[in-house]
Write an enzyme that holds these catalytic residues in place. Structure first.
Site, PDB file in Angstrom:
ATOM      1  CG  HIS A 257     -22.441 -20.946  44.286  1.00  0.00           C
ATOM      2  ND1 HIS A 257     -22.720 -19.542  44.664  1.00  0.00           N
ATOM      3  CD2 HIS A 257     -22.013 -21.525  45.382  1.00  0.00           C
ATOM      4  CE1 HIS A 257     -22.391 -19.279  45.776  1.00  0.00           C
ATOM      5  NE2 HIS A 257     -21.934 -20.425  46.301  1.00  0.00           N
TER       6      HIS A 257
ATOM      7  CG  ASP B 212     -20.834 -18.328  50.450  1.00  0.00           C
ATOM      8  OD1 ASP B 212     -19.378 -18.338  50.249  1.00  0.00           O
ATOM      9  OD2 ASP B 212     -21.335 -19.451  50.243  1.00  0.00           O
TER      10      ASP B 212
ATOM     11  CD  GLN C  13     -19.088 -24.019  46.552  1.00  0.00           C
ATOM     12  OE1 GLN C  13     -19.139 -23.758  47.460  1.00  0.00           O
ATOM     13  NE2 GLN C  13     -18.671 -23.250  45.321  1.00  0.00           N
TER      14      GLN C  13
ATOM     15  CD  GLU D 125     -14.492 -19.864  45.798  1.00  0.00           C
ATOM     16  OE1 GLU D 125     -14.774 -18.788  45.673  1.00  0.00           O
ATOM     17  OE2 GLU D 125     -14.881 -20.974  44.657  1.00  0.00           O
ATOM     18  CG  HIS D 126     -15.002 -21.963  49.510  1.00  0.00           C
ATOM     19  ND1 HIS D 126     -15.543 -22.024  48.322  1.00  0.00           N
ATOM     20  CD2 HIS D 126     -15.011 -20.696  49.897  1.00  0.00           C
ATOM     21  CE1 HIS D 126     -16.213 -20.678  47.938  1.00  0.00           C
ATOM     22  NE2 HIS D 126     -15.716 -19.989  48.947  1.00  0.00           N
TER      23      HIS D 126
ATOM     24  CG  HIS E 243      22.242   1.934  34.401  1.00  0.00           C
ATOM     25  ND1 HIS E 243      21.560   2.379  33.389  1.00  0.00           N
ATOM     26  CD2 HIS E 243      21.162   1.517  35.467  1.00  0.00           C
ATOM     27  CE1 HIS E 243      20.341   2.170  33.743  1.00  0.00           C
ATOM     28  NE2 HIS E 243      20.103   1.862  34.595  1.00  0.00           N
TER      29      HIS E 243
END
Length: 443
Positions: free
Chosen positions: A274, A373, A271, A339-340, A432
């Site tokens: 990245h 991924d 991770q 996220e993960h 209405h």
């Protein structure tokens, strides 16, 4: 070296959320903008000006900004079918095979997702929902030194499964060829993209949002990108739909004493590589495991090609947190909404009900996030920055629209007309109320 924190220290540092647009802009980017625009402006203002140019001048602006920013003079914004076919000659067959396997698994996963229209009839009439695909979708694929063909697959295939009839892929040109990276072109071919365009950054987003002489306007834009791409997506939202505003990627690992420290360390490092803003965090109640993972991280990082990027990520955004027990670890994880979320614990299935907020959950040492991924099946485009509290990974539902169907008969009108009139009068919307009264007189 990755640091070890107690819970309070972590909450005051690595677990403290920052919005994606609150991260400081590097001085190098501000200097670059000053060179491009002749004055000191913010990234937001730079994007605003580029988008305005593209909206006004179309292809001319796309070509001009590509030349100024990327140093490439485009001969065509549209990538020809011949160039798309020729890309296969530049990509190793093993890579093509891997991308095709990934595409098959992504499609098989998303075809299991229900997205059907439905109609309900009773004595009062008919109600229902009509599900229709979004007509035109644009997929942005980052280029540069690390092209992401997997992101093309992970975004375009759910759109194709949803029934979207027109999918366009747009990606920055390489300096030597003036075309997108060949693996991007191969991925675009695998997903059956109807059009492939050559442009990057804010001008690419503007091209998809507004259209140009060469680029067909789309209804929704998806895909990851740089700060400028994300800012552009935010600014064109409303003209088109977007998949979200992705921030730095993140992984949270929960591990107990049964976990293999070498594998836990490998997952954190995967991770961290990245980018320098990536976040890799481990929660564990085992101090001995924490120490072992810390040592393994230090040992493994020396063998990795992106060691400098990893070092910055580990120093500023990552860490190991000692929790009281696994219950506290899951409570903190749900608050952080990663996220993960990777579960390296004994019998991880017993903890599924504890997971409330996460983009994706990965259970066990053979079901790790790197597989997600690329080839597991679900889209790897997942909510970041804590948005897993309310957002989902890209899926088929991102590429459909729901139209409500209302077909009430006189019995249905009699059952609910008076209530509608009462609410309309309470809201001081007399027209209405009048629309109801006219029908009550007739029936």
């Amino acid at each position: 070296m990755i640091r070890i924190f107690n819970v309070l220290e972590a909450q005051a540092s690595i677990l403290k959320r920052m919005a994606w647009d609150e991260f400081p802009v590097p001085a190098s980017i501000l200097a670059r903008l000053e060179t491009l625009f002749g004055e000191r402006i913010s990234p937001e203002e730079a994007v605003r000006r580029i988008l305005a140019d593209v909206r006004r001048d179309g292809d001319q602006a796309i070509i001009e900004w590509t030349k100024r920013i990327d140093g490439v003079e485009l001969t065509s914004i549209v990538v020809s079918a011949q160039d798309r076919r020729a890309a296969y000659d530049q990509v190793h067959p093993q890579i093509v095979d891997a991308l095709q396997l990934s595409a098959q698994r992504i499609e098989a996963f998303h075809r299991r997702q229900p997205n059907l229209s439905w109609i309900y009839n009773n004595e009062q009439g008919t109600l229902g929902q009509l599900v229709r695909p979004i007509k035109r979708v644009g997929v942005y694929a980052p280029g540069g030194g690390a092209p992401l063909p997997s992101s093309v697959l992970m975004t375009a295939i759910p759109a194709r499964v949803a029934g979207t009839p027109f999918i366009a892929v747009i990606s920055p040109p390489q300096r030597d060829t003036g075309l997108p990276h060949p693996t991007i072109l191969v991925a675009a071919d695998i997903v059956g993209a109807q059009a492939v365009y050559c442009a990057g950054g804010a001008q690419a987003i503007g091209a998809l949002a507004y259209g140009s002489q060469s680029v067909q306007q789309v209804d929704k834009i998806c895909g990851p990108g740089s700060l400028f791409t994300t800012l552009a997506k935010r600014q064109v939202y409303g003209v088109v739909g977007i998949d979200g505003l992705p921030g730095p990627t993140e992984t949270l690992v929960i591990a107990d004493e049964s976990a293999d420290p070498e594998l836990a360390a490998a997952d954190l490092l995967a991770q961290a590589e990245h980018d320098v803003l990536a976040s890799a965090i481990l929660f564990t109640p085992s101090r001995s495991l924490a120490k072992a993972v810390q040592a393994s991280v230090a040992q493994q990082v020396e063998t990795l090609s992106r060691a400098e990027v990893i070092a910055q990520s580990l120093e500023h955004n990552s860490g190991i947190v000692i929790t009281k027990d696994l219950d506290e670890a899951f409570d903190l994880a749900n608050e952080y909404a990663p996220e993960h979320l990777c579960l390296l614990v004994n019998n991880p299935w017993q903890y599924i009900d504890r997971v409330q907020n996460a983009g994706g959950v990965f259970l066990g040492e053979t079901s790790f996030e790197v597989l997600g991924d690329y080839v597991a099946g679900p889209s790897h485009t997942m909510p970041t920055g804590g948005t897993a509290r309310f957002a989902s990974p890209v899926n088929v539902n991102d590429f459909i629209k729901i139209t409500s169907l209302v077909a009430l008969n006189e019995t249905g009108f009699r059952a609910i007309g008076a209530a509608a009139e009462i609410i309309a009068e309470e809201e001081k919307l007399t027209a209405h109320a009048s629309a109801v009264k006219h029908r009550r007189k007739r029936i």
